[in-house]
Design a protein around this motif. Structure first.
Motif, PDB file in Angstrom:
ATOM      1  N   LEU A  70       3.139  -1.557  17.344  1.00  9.64           N
ATOM      2  CA  LEU A  70       2.430  -0.542  18.129  1.00  9.64           C
ATOM      3  C   LEU A  70       3.421   0.381  18.839  1.00  9.64           C
ATOM      4  CD1 LEU A  70      -0.171   0.670  19.295  1.00  9.64           C
ATOM      5  CD2 LEU A  70      -0.031  -1.024  21.123  1.00  9.64           C
ATOM      6  N   ILE A  71       4.450  -0.189  19.451  1.00  7.20           N
ATOM      7  CA  ILE A  71       5.450   0.619  20.163  1.00  7.20           C
ATOM      8  C   ILE A  71       6.176   1.540  19.191  1.00  7.20           C
ATOM      9  CG2 ILE A  71       7.650   0.476  21.406  1.00  7.20           C
ATOM     10  CD1 ILE A  71       6.477  -2.098  22.744  1.00  7.20           C
ATOM     11  N   ILE A  72       6.565   1.017  18.027  1.00  8.61           N
ATOM     12  CA  ILE A  72       7.254   1.840  17.032  1.00  8.61           C
ATOM     13  C   ILE A  72       6.348   2.974  16.555  1.00  8.61           C
ATOM     14  CG2 ILE A  72       8.130   1.829  14.657  1.00  8.61           C
ATOM     15  CD1 ILE A  72       9.264  -0.972  15.252  1.00  8.61           C
ATOM     16  N   ALA A  73       5.096   2.652  16.268  1.00  5.72           N
ATOM     17  CA  ALA A  73       4.162   3.673  15.775  1.00  5.72           C
ATOM     18  C   ALA A  73       3.909   4.759  16.822  1.00  5.72           C
ATOM     19  CB  ALA A  73       2.846   3.024  15.345  1.00  5.72           C
TER      20      ALA A  73
ATOM     21  N   SER B  31       7.909  12.648  16.508  1.00  5.35           N
ATOM     22  CA  SER B  31       7.707  13.607  15.418  1.00  5.35           C
ATOM     23  C   SER B  31       6.892  14.808  15.874  1.00  5.35           C
ATOM     24  CB  SER B  31       6.991  12.942  14.235  1.00  5.35           C
ATOM     25  OG  SER B  31       7.812  11.999  13.625  1.00  5.35           O
ATOM     26  N   LEU B  32       5.786  14.558  16.557  1.00  5.05           N
ATOM     27  CA  LEU B  32       4.943  15.667  16.991  1.00  5.05           C
ATOM     28  C   LEU B  32       5.673  16.579  17.970  1.00  5.05           C
ATOM     29  CD1 LEU B  32       1.491  13.887  17.297  1.00  5.05           C
ATOM     30  CD2 LEU B  32       2.183  15.578  15.589  1.00  5.05           C
ATOM     31  N   ASN B  33       6.434  16.009  18.894  1.00 10.09           N
ATOM     32  CA  ASN B  33       7.187  16.812  19.857  1.00 10.09           C
ATOM     33  C   ASN B  33       8.284  17.619  19.174  1.00 10.09           C
ATOM     34  OD1 ASN B  33       8.042  17.700  22.474  1.00 10.09           O
ATOM     35  ND2 ASN B  33       9.699  16.214  22.340  1.00 10.09           N
ATOM     36  N   LEU B  34       9.079  16.970  18.327  1.00 10.01           N
ATOM     37  CA  LEU B  34      10.182  17.636  17.648  1.00 10.01           C
ATOM     38  C   LEU B  34       9.691  18.779  16.774  1.00 10.01           C
ATOM     39  CD1 LEU B  34      13.231  17.668  16.770  1.00 10.01           C
ATOM     40  CD2 LEU B  34      12.539  16.142  14.924  1.00 10.01           C
ATOM     41  N   TYR B  35       8.666  18.514  15.976  1.00  3.12           N
ATOM     42  CA  TYR B  35       8.209  19.541  15.040  1.00  3.12           C
ATOM     43  C   TYR B  35       7.355  20.599  15.724  1.00  3.12           C
ATOM     44  CZ  TYR B  35      10.467  17.040  11.339  1.00  3.12           C
ATOM     45  OH  TYR B  35      11.425  16.449  10.554  1.00  3.12           O
TER      46      TYR B  35
ATOM     47  N   ASN C  29       8.780  22.336   6.049  1.00  2.18           N
ATOM     48  CA  ASN C  29       9.416  21.207   6.730  1.00  2.18           C
ATOM     49  C   ASN C  29       8.689  20.882   8.030  1.00  2.18           C
ATOM     50  OD1 ASN C  29      11.789  20.502   8.944  1.00  2.18           O
ATOM     51  ND2 ASN C  29      12.009  19.402   7.025  1.00  2.18           N
ATOM     52  N   VAL C  30       8.291  21.905   8.755  1.00  2.15           N
ATOM     53  CA  VAL C  30       7.567  21.710  10.020  1.00  2.15           C
ATOM     54  C   VAL C  30       6.207  21.060   9.753  1.00  2.15           C
ATOM     55  CG1 VAL C  30       6.439  22.923  11.932  1.00  2.15           C
ATOM     56  CG2 VAL C  30       8.753  23.557  11.257  1.00  2.15           C
ATOM     57  N   ILE C  31       5.508  21.525   8.728  1.00  2.00           N
ATOM     58  CA  ILE C  31       4.201  20.949   8.398  1.00  2.00           C
ATOM     59  C   ILE C  31       4.349  19.483   7.990  1.00  2.00           C
ATOM     60  CG2 ILE C  31       2.305  21.035   6.717  1.00  2.00           C
ATOM     61  CD1 ILE C  31       2.615  24.116   6.823  1.00  2.00           C
TER      62      ILE C  31
ATOM     63  N   GLY D  85       3.916  12.839  12.056  1.00  2.00           N
ATOM     64  CA  GLY D  85       3.504  12.455  13.407  1.00  2.00           C
ATOM     65  C   GLY D  85       2.047  12.023  13.464  1.00  2.00           C
ATOM     66  N   MET D  86       1.189  12.750  12.751  1.00  2.00           N
ATOM     67  CA  MET D  86      -0.235  12.381  12.733  1.00  2.00           C
ATOM     68  C   MET D  86      -0.454  11.052  12.017  1.00  2.00           C
ATOM     69  SD  MET D  86      -2.256  15.991  12.334  1.00  2.00           S
ATOM     70  CE  MET D  86      -1.280  16.631  10.988  1.00  2.00           C
ATOM     71  N   PHE D  87       0.277  10.833  10.924  1.00  2.00           N
ATOM     72  CA  PHE D  87       0.138   9.557  10.212  1.00  2.00           C
ATOM     73  C   PHE D  87       0.626   8.391  11.065  1.00  2.00           C
ATOM     74  CE2 PHE D  87       0.504  12.019   6.001  1.00  2.00           C
ATOM     75  CZ  PHE D  87      -0.862  12.214   5.952  1.00  2.00           C
ATOM     76  N   TRP D  88       1.722   8.589  11.804  1.00  2.00           N
ATOM     77  CA  TRP D  88       2.188   7.539  12.722  1.00  2.00           C
ATOM     78  C   TRP D  88       1.145   7.304  13.814  1.00  2.00           C
ATOM     79  CZ3 TRP D  88       5.440   3.929  11.752  1.00  2.00           C
ATOM     80  CH2 TRP D  88       6.524   4.135  10.908  1.00  2.00           C
ATOM     81  N   GLY D  89       0.491   8.371  14.275  1.00  2.00           N
ATOM     82  CA  GLY D  89      -0.578   8.217  15.258  1.00  2.00           C
ATOM     83  C   GLY D  89      -1.732   7.404  14.706  1.00  2.00           C
ATOM     84  N   LEU D  90      -2.068   7.639  13.439  1.00  2.00           N
ATOM     85  CA  LEU D  90      -3.119   6.872  12.776  1.00  2.00           C
ATOM     86  C   LEU D  90      -2.726   5.401  12.680  1.00  2.00           C
ATOM     87  CD1 LEU D  90      -5.860   7.498  11.552  1.00  2.00           C
ATOM     88  CD2 LEU D  90      -4.731   7.891   9.368  1.00  2.00           C
ATOM     89  N   LEU D  91      -1.451   5.143  12.378  1.00  2.00           N
ATOM     90  CA  LEU D  91      -0.979   3.750  12.325  1.00  2.00           C
ATOM     91  C   LEU D  91      -0.999   3.109  13.713  1.00  2.00           C
ATOM     92  CD1 LEU D  91       1.881   3.996   9.688  1.00  2.00           C
ATOM     93  CD2 LEU D  91      -0.292   2.796   9.455  1.00  2.00           C
ATOM     94  N   SER D  92      -0.830   3.909  14.763  1.00  2.00           N
ATOM     95  CA  SER D  92      -0.955   3.380  16.131  1.00  2.00           C
ATOM     96  C   SER D  92      -2.377   2.895  16.382  1.00  2.00           C
ATOM     97  CB  SER D  92      -0.614   4.459  17.162  1.00  2.00           C
ATOM     98  OG  SER D  92       0.683   4.932  16.990  1.00  2.00           O
ATOM     99  N   ILE D  93      -3.351   3.656  15.914  1.00  2.00           N
ATOM    100  CA  ILE D  93      -4.751   3.249  16.058  1.00  2.00           C
ATOM    101  C   ILE D  93      -5.025   1.983  15.264  1.00  2.00           C
ATOM    102  CG2 ILE D  93      -7.128   3.956  15.563  1.00  2.00           C
ATOM    103  CD1 ILE D  93      -6.171   6.862  16.194  1.00  2.00           C
ATOM    104  N   VAL D  94      -4.454   1.892  14.052  1.00  2.00           N
ATOM    105  CA  VAL D  94      -4.599   0.678  13.244  1.00  2.00           C
ATOM    106  C   VAL D  94      -4.035  -0.517  14.001  1.00  2.00           C
ATOM    107  CG1 VAL D  94      -3.811  -0.485  11.133  1.00  2.00           C
ATOM    108  CG2 VAL D  94      -4.642   1.868  11.023  1.00  2.00           C
TER     109      VAL D  94
END
Length: 191
Positions: A49-52, A59-63, A155-157, A163-172
């Motif tokens: 959870l912490i990693i996700a 990712s979301l902040n950087l991009y 690259n930005v997209i 970032g969104m996929f990692w967010g989805l994995l956080s919800i998982v």
């Protein structure tokens, strides 16, 4: 096409498949009330959870910053063609190994044919004479943005999607934690 394009596309696709598959199974387990779902992750659930969450936020902040910079120069800047006129290779020593950073001097001209040079740091995939897109501010031509794959909209997209996929994995991960806690409380009530 740049090799980094394929790496980012493959990584984002793989991460998307894992996130979509994990989400599907987590939602199905939630609907079917399959308590104990993901018990194989039981010992590492908080680490996952912490990693996700960290990867999603990073990712979301950087991009998002890259997107803002990209839009600032591409929307408001003047486009010209630059070329690599000099390359400096600098070694950076670590504890176990050395890493090299490449600083490319990019020469370009403004609309009045005034010559400018900007320095662009990259992983070393450019050579002297290579052409690159440069955007500069019309009121300050020395303030420029070198558009390579690393600064491209694609690259930005890809980064935003990661970032969104990692967010989805956080919800998982949260669903797995909740189902495992519920599993313990259900098994405690039976005893």
């Amino acid at each position: 096409m740049d090799f980094d394009y394929y790496v980012d596309f493959f990584y984002t696709t793989l991460l998307g498949i894992v996130a979509a598959g994990g989400s599907f199974y987590a939602i199905r387990a939630l609907i079917q009330k399959r308590y104990g779902f993901g018990s194989w992750l039981n010992k590492q659930k908080y680490i996952f959870l912490i990693i996700a969450v960290f990867c999603s936020c990073y990712s979301l902040n950087l991009y998002a910053k890259k997107l803002a910079l990209y839009q600032e120069y591409v929307d408001n800047g003047v486009q010209t063609e630059g070329s690599v006129c000099h390359i400096t290779k600098r070694e950076r020593r670590g504890l176990k190994s050395a890493r090299f950073h490449y600083y490319h001097s990019i020469c370009y001209q403004d609309t009045q044919q005034q010559r400018y040079v900007t320095v662009y740091r990259s992983n070393g995939n450019m050579e002297i004479g290579d052409k690159v897109e440069v955007y500069y501010k019309s009121n300050n031509p020395s303030d420029s943005y070198v558009l390579t794959y690393q600064e491209s909209l694609f690259n930005v997209i890809m980064g935003m999607m990661q970032g969104m996929f990692w967010g989805l994995l956080s919800i998982v991960a949260l669903v797995i934690i909740w189902l495992n806690r519920k599993s313990r409380s259900v098994s405690g009530q039976r005893n």
